[in-house]
Design a protein around this motif. Sequence first.
Motif, PDB file in Angstrom:
ATOM      1  N   ASP A   8      34.732  27.368  43.724  1.00 66.69           N
ATOM      2  CA  ASP A   8      33.539  28.584  43.697  1.00 66.69           C
ATOM      3  C   ASP A   8      33.361  29.040  41.847  1.00 66.69           C
ATOM      4  O   ASP A   8      34.483  28.948  41.695  1.00 66.69           O
ATOM      5  CB  ASP A   8      34.369  30.278  44.364  1.00 66.69           C
ATOM      6  CG  ASP A   8      34.338  31.059  44.128  1.00 66.69           C
ATOM      7  OD1 ASP A   8      32.839  31.618  43.300  1.00 66.69           O
ATOM      8  OD2 ASP A   8      34.217  32.058  44.656  1.00 66.69           O
ATOM      9  N   HIS A  48      28.411  25.107  43.663  1.00 62.41           N
ATOM     10  CA  HIS A  48      27.228  25.203  44.148  1.00 62.41           C
ATOM     11  C   HIS A  48      26.671  24.584  46.206  1.00 62.41           C
ATOM     12  O   HIS A  48      25.869  24.526  46.504  1.00 62.41           O
ATOM     13  CB  HIS A  48      26.318  25.109  42.560  1.00 62.41           C
ATOM     14  CG  HIS A  48      26.425  26.298  42.164  1.00 62.41           C
ATOM     15  ND1 HIS A  48      25.255  26.701  40.946  1.00 62.41           N
ATOM     16  CD2 HIS A  48      27.249  27.560  41.771  1.00 62.41           C
ATOM     17  CE1 HIS A  48      25.424  27.740  40.538  1.00 62.41           C
ATOM     18  NE2 HIS A  48      26.951  28.065  40.894  1.00 62.41           N
ATOM     19  N   TYR A  49      27.809  23.070  44.950  1.00 61.28           N
ATOM     20  CA  TYR A  49      26.510  22.044  46.364  1.00 61.28           C
ATOM     21  C   TYR A  49      27.073  21.239  47.296  1.00 61.28           C
ATOM     22  O   TYR A  49      26.448  21.067  48.200  1.00 61.28           O
ATOM     23  CB  TYR A  49      25.300  21.194  45.405  1.00 61.28           C
ATOM     24  CG  TYR A  49      24.679  21.801  44.209  1.00 61.28           C
ATOM     25  CD1 TYR A  49      23.590  22.552  44.790  1.00 61.28           C
ATOM     26  CD2 TYR A  49      24.690  21.889  42.538  1.00 61.28           C
ATOM     27  CE1 TYR A  49      22.476  23.199  44.239  1.00 61.28           C
ATOM     28  CE2 TYR A  49      23.643  22.076  41.693  1.00 61.28           C
ATOM     29  CZ  TYR A  49      22.904  22.786  42.577  1.00 61.28           C
ATOM     30  OH  TYR A  49      21.258  23.817  41.663  1.00 61.28           O
ATOM     31  N   TYR A  51      29.784  21.903  49.492  1.00 63.77           N
ATOM     32  CA  TYR A  51      29.878  22.394  50.747  1.00 63.77           C
ATOM     33  C   TYR A  51      28.229  23.170  51.419  1.00 63.77           C
ATOM     34  O   TYR A  51      28.826  23.656  52.814  1.00 63.77           O
ATOM     35  CB  TYR A  51      31.159  23.488  50.603  1.00 63.77           C
ATOM     36  CG  TYR A  51      32.301  22.434  50.463  1.00 63.77           C
ATOM     37  CD1 TYR A  51      33.082  22.233  51.273  1.00 63.77           C
ATOM     38  CD2 TYR A  51      32.847  22.777  49.114  1.00 63.77           C
ATOM     39  CE1 TYR A  51      34.524  20.875  50.981  1.00 63.77           C
ATOM     40  CE2 TYR A  51      33.740  21.752  48.534  1.00 63.77           C
ATOM     41  CZ  TYR A  51      34.442  21.011  49.734  1.00 63.77           C
ATOM     42  OH  TYR A  51      35.925  20.397  49.351  1.00 63.77           O
ATOM     43  N   LYS A  52      27.405  23.016  50.269  1.00 61.32           N
ATOM     44  CA  LYS A  52      26.239  24.334  50.608  1.00 61.32           C
ATOM     45  C   LYS A  52      25.581  24.135  52.054  1.00 61.32           C
ATOM     46  O   LYS A  52      25.960  24.608  52.723  1.00 61.32           O
ATOM     47  CB  LYS A  52      25.511  23.257  49.783  1.00 61.32           C
ATOM     48  CG  LYS A  52      23.964  24.960  50.390  1.00 61.32           C
ATOM     49  CD  LYS A  52      22.877  24.425  48.860  1.00 61.32           C
ATOM     50  CE  LYS A  52      21.561  24.869  49.394  1.00 61.32           C
ATOM     51  NZ  LYS A  52      20.699  24.591  48.856  1.00 61.32           N
ATOM     52  N   ASP A  53      25.350  22.687  52.600  1.00 60.80           N
ATOM     53  CA  ASP A  53      25.457  22.566  53.928  1.00 60.80           C
ATOM     54  C   ASP A  53      26.193  22.287  55.445  1.00 60.80           C
ATOM     55  O   ASP A  53      26.141  21.946  56.538  1.00 60.80           O
ATOM     56  CB  ASP A  53      24.359  21.434  54.146  1.00 60.80           C
ATOM     57  CG  ASP A  53      22.734  22.134  53.288  1.00 60.80           C
ATOM     58  OD1 ASP A  53      22.913  22.652  52.615  1.00 60.80           O
ATOM     59  OD2 ASP A  53      22.545  21.076  52.877  1.00 60.80           O
ATOM     60  N   LYS A  54      27.233  22.580  54.756  1.00 60.95           N
ATOM     61  CA  LYS A  54      28.671  22.156  55.487  1.00 60.95           C
ATOM     62  C   LYS A  54      29.452  22.782  56.104  1.00 60.95           C
ATOM     63  O   LYS A  54      30.210  23.159  57.246  1.00 60.95           O
ATOM     64  CB  LYS A  54      29.610  20.376  54.714  1.00 60.95           C
ATOM     65  CG  LYS A  54      30.533  19.990  55.309  1.00 60.95           C
ATOM     66  CD  LYS A  54      31.088  19.130  54.749  1.00 60.95           C
ATOM     67  CE  LYS A  54      31.854  18.127  55.395  1.00 60.95           C
ATOM     68  NZ  LYS A  54      32.977  16.859  54.787  1.00 60.95           N
ATOM     69  N   PRO A  56      29.677  27.189  56.977  1.00 61.36           N
ATOM     70  CA  PRO A  56      29.556  28.358  57.097  1.00 61.36           C
ATOM     71  C   PRO A  56      28.913  29.734  54.957  1.00 61.36           C
ATOM     72  O   PRO A  56      29.953  29.187  54.744  1.00 61.36           O
ATOM     73  CB  PRO A  56      30.605  29.734  58.102  1.00 61.36           C
ATOM     74  CG  PRO A  56      31.242  28.899  58.543  1.00 61.36           C
ATOM     75  CD  PRO A  56      31.235  27.778  57.949  1.00 61.36           C
ATOM     76  N   GLU A  57      28.524  30.192  55.425  1.00 59.45           N
ATOM     77  CA  GLU A  57      27.819  31.488  54.016  1.00 59.45           C
ATOM     78  C   GLU A  57      28.613  32.336  54.306  1.00 59.45           C
ATOM     79  O   GLU A  57      29.499  32.510  55.113  1.00 59.45           O
ATOM     80  CB  GLU A  57      26.710  31.725  54.231  1.00 59.45           C
ATOM     81  CG  GLU A  57      26.038  32.975  53.626  1.00 59.45           C
ATOM     82  CD  GLU A  57      24.740  32.376  52.365  1.00 59.45           C
ATOM     83  OE1 GLU A  57      24.564  32.632  51.386  1.00 59.45           O
ATOM     84  OE2 GLU A  57      24.506  31.577  52.637  1.00 59.45           O
ATOM     85  N   GLY A  58      29.279  31.745  52.692  1.00 62.46           N
ATOM     86  CA  GLY A  58      29.995  32.419  52.087  1.00 62.46           C
ATOM     87  C   GLY A  58      31.506  31.962  52.539  1.00 62.46           C
ATOM     88  O   GLY A  58      32.627  32.233  51.718  1.00 62.46           O
ATOM     89  N   GLU A  59      31.643  31.539  52.800  1.00 63.20           N
ATOM     90  CA  GLU A  59      33.162  30.299  53.028  1.00 63.20           C
ATOM     91  C   GLU A  59      33.575  29.413  51.984  1.00 63.20           C
ATOM     92  O   GLU A  59      32.234  28.400  51.449  1.00 63.20           O
ATOM     93  CB  GLU A  59      33.111  29.695  54.509  1.00 63.20           C
ATOM     94  CG  GLU A  59      34.592  29.764  54.947  1.00 63.20           C
ATOM     95  CD  GLU A  59      34.939  28.723  55.838  1.00 63.20           C
ATOM     96  OE1 GLU A  59      35.179  27.964  56.357  1.00 63.20           O
ATOM     97  OE2 GLU A  59      34.063  29.721  57.101  1.00 63.20           O
TER      98      GLU A  59
END
Length: 140
Positions: A8, A48-49, A51-54, A56-59
């Motif tokens: 983060d 930023h990148y 865990y982006k597609d790995k 859920p949003e906000g995790e």
Amino acid sequence: MELTIDADDKKLETVLDFIHQQFPPGCETDLMYKIDVAAEEIFVNIAHYAYKDKLPEGEAGQVWLTCTYENELLTIVFRDTGVPFNPLDRPDPDITLSAEDRSIGGLGIFLTKKYMDKVEYKYENGENVLTMKKMIVRCH
């Protein structure tokens, strides 16, 4: 020393403070700035990148950071279990072009490679591992 921290960008100050603990006394401000720029670039990119597609949003995923200073060599290792990505594969930006004519991105990695003595990437055991090294010999 090792630090486990959420991926983060709000945690950047904690990352830089952790690295600063390994700086030898009297380290030049200019040198510290360059190391900070390199570390910020790598950490923020992971945040930023990776865990982006790995996830859920906000995790937030995790980053494991190791920092050592031995024999005048500072070694910083960033590890994450995000999407495999080698930032060193990107071509360096053409810095002879004006900012308007350059494509977006790549300048931070370019500066990281310029400011550090050695930058290496590998993907092993399901982890991105980026290692940066810098000789620090000009301390007072």
